[in-house]
Design an enzyme around this catalytic site. Structure first.
Site, short mmCIF file in Angstrom:
data_model
loop_
_atom_site.label_atom_id
_atom_site.label_comp_id
_atom_site.label_asym_id
_atom_site.label_seq_id
_atom_site.Cartn_x
_atom_site.Cartn_y
_atom_site.Cartn_z
N ASN A 57 34.87 -6.52 -19.44
CA ASN A 57 36.13 -5.95 -18.95
C ASN A 57 36.59 -4.80 -19.84
O ASN A 57 36.43 -4.82 -21.06
CB ASN A 57 37.22 -7.01 -18.80
CG ASN A 57 37.50 -7.79 -20.05
OD1 ASN A 57 36.62 -8.07 -20.85
ND2 ASN A 57 38.76 -8.18 -20.24
N ILE A 58 37.17 -3.79 -19.18
CA ILE A 58 37.65 -2.60 -19.88
C ILE A 58 39.09 -2.35 -19.43
O ILE A 58 39.33 -2.08 -18.24
CB ILE A 58 36.77 -1.36 -19.57
CG1 ILE A 58 35.30 -1.65 -19.93
CG2 ILE A 58 37.28 -0.14 -20.32
CD1 ILE A 58 34.33 -0.58 -19.44
N GLU A 59 40.03 -2.46 -20.36
CA GLU A 59 41.45 -2.31 -20.02
C GLU A 59 41.93 -0.90 -20.33
O GLU A 59 41.22 -0.07 -20.90
CB GLU A 59 42.26 -3.37 -20.79
CG GLU A 59 41.83 -4.78 -20.39
CD GLU A 59 42.67 -5.89 -20.98
OE1 GLU A 59 43.45 -5.64 -21.92
OE2 GLU A 59 42.54 -7.02 -20.47
N GLU A 111 32.82 -8.19 -14.01
CA GLU A 111 31.91 -8.32 -12.87
C GLU A 111 31.69 -6.98 -12.17
O GLU A 111 30.58 -6.62 -11.78
CB GLU A 111 32.47 -9.31 -11.85
CG GLU A 111 32.67 -10.72 -12.37
CD GLU A 111 34.06 -10.96 -12.94
OE1 GLU A 111 34.58 -10.06 -13.67
OE2 GLU A 111 34.62 -12.02 -12.68
N CYS A 138 37.84 -12.92 -9.97
CA CYS A 138 39.05 -12.59 -9.21
C CYS A 138 38.68 -12.17 -7.78
O CYS A 138 37.51 -11.90 -7.46
CB CYS A 138 39.85 -11.48 -9.91
SG CYS A 138 39.25 -9.81 -9.60
N CYS A 167 36.88 -8.74 -7.30
CA CYS A 167 35.45 -8.80 -7.64
C CYS A 167 34.67 -9.53 -6.56
O CYS A 167 33.54 -9.15 -6.25
CB CYS A 167 35.26 -9.47 -9.00
SG CYS A 167 35.84 -8.42 -10.36
N1 THU Z 1 39.08 -10.16 -15.78
C1 THU Z 1 37.74 -10.00 -15.57
O1 THU Z 1 37.05 -9.27 -16.30
N2 THU Z 1 37.17 -10.68 -14.55
C2 THU Z 1 37.85 -11.49 -13.68
O2 THU Z 1 37.27 -11.95 -12.70
C3 THU Z 1 39.25 -11.81 -13.93
C4 THU Z 1 39.93 -11.01 -14.98
C5 THU Z 1 39.71 -9.41 -16.89
C6 THU Z 1 40.66 -8.34 -16.45
C7 THU Z 1 41.60 -8.25 -17.64
O3 THU Z 1 41.04 -7.36 -18.58
C8 THU Z 1 41.58 -9.64 -18.24
O4 THU Z 1 40.46 -10.30 -17.68
C9 THU Z 1 42.83 -10.45 -17.93
O5 THU Z 1 43.09 -10.51 -16.59
#
Ligand code: THU
Length: 137
Positions: free
Chosen positions: A45-47, A58, A94, A97
């Site tokens: 994940n990249i915020e 994903e 989620c 995804c």
């Molecule tokens: N996140 C994912 O990488 N995959 C998911 O299926 C659910 C959430 C990440 C997004 C965000 O950076 C962090 O988890 C919190 O929601």
């Protein structure tokens, strides 16, 4: 590779967690996407400070693979949790995804999440019922 080594794929997802960029949520997520010819694409994940550009692990894995020309996928493993802590047993993908998986994969695509102690393995059909796809357009 038609036989999926689920433990090995989950271990690759756990490994991918270390590349997460998640200073805002403190949640690190890793994904490992297996192609029909046995290649594995990892994602994390990249915020973003503006929050909404954030992308899940994903989708990073899928977009890396698709942009490299891959179209045929077997399974994805997902591992996530608080940074520097073990992956949570229950960390399903989620809805966004799942929708992206539905664009490129049929119902028999395998989705795995968990950790060394508990693992859940579902088909995409089970976790994305009534998905919206190109047949509807
Ligand atoms: N996140 C994912 O990488 N995959 C998911 O299926 C659910 C959430 C990440 C997004 C965000 O950076 C962090 O988890 C919190 O929601």
């Amino acid at each position: 590779m038609s036989i999926i080594n689920t433990k090995a794929l989950l271990a690759m997802a756990e490994d991918a967690r270390s590349s997460a960029y998640s200073p805002y949520s403190g949640i690190t997520v890793g994904a490992a996407l297996l192609t029909a010819d046995g290649k594995v694409y990892k994602g994390a994940n990249i915020e973003n400070a503006s929050y909404t550009p954030t992308i899940c692990a994903e989708r990073v894995a899928f977009f890396k693979a698709v942009s490299e020309g891959e179209r045929d996928f077997i399974a994805i493993a997902i591992a996530g949790g608080e940074a520097d802590k073990p992956s949570k047993a229950d960390f399903p993908p989620c809805g966004v995804c799942r929708q992206v998986m539905g664009e490129f994969c049929k119902g028999e695509f395998i989705v795995i999440w968990g950790n060394g102690e508990k693992m859940t393995k579902k088909t995409l059909a089970e976790i994305l019922p009534f998905g919206f796809d190109k047949n509807i357009l």
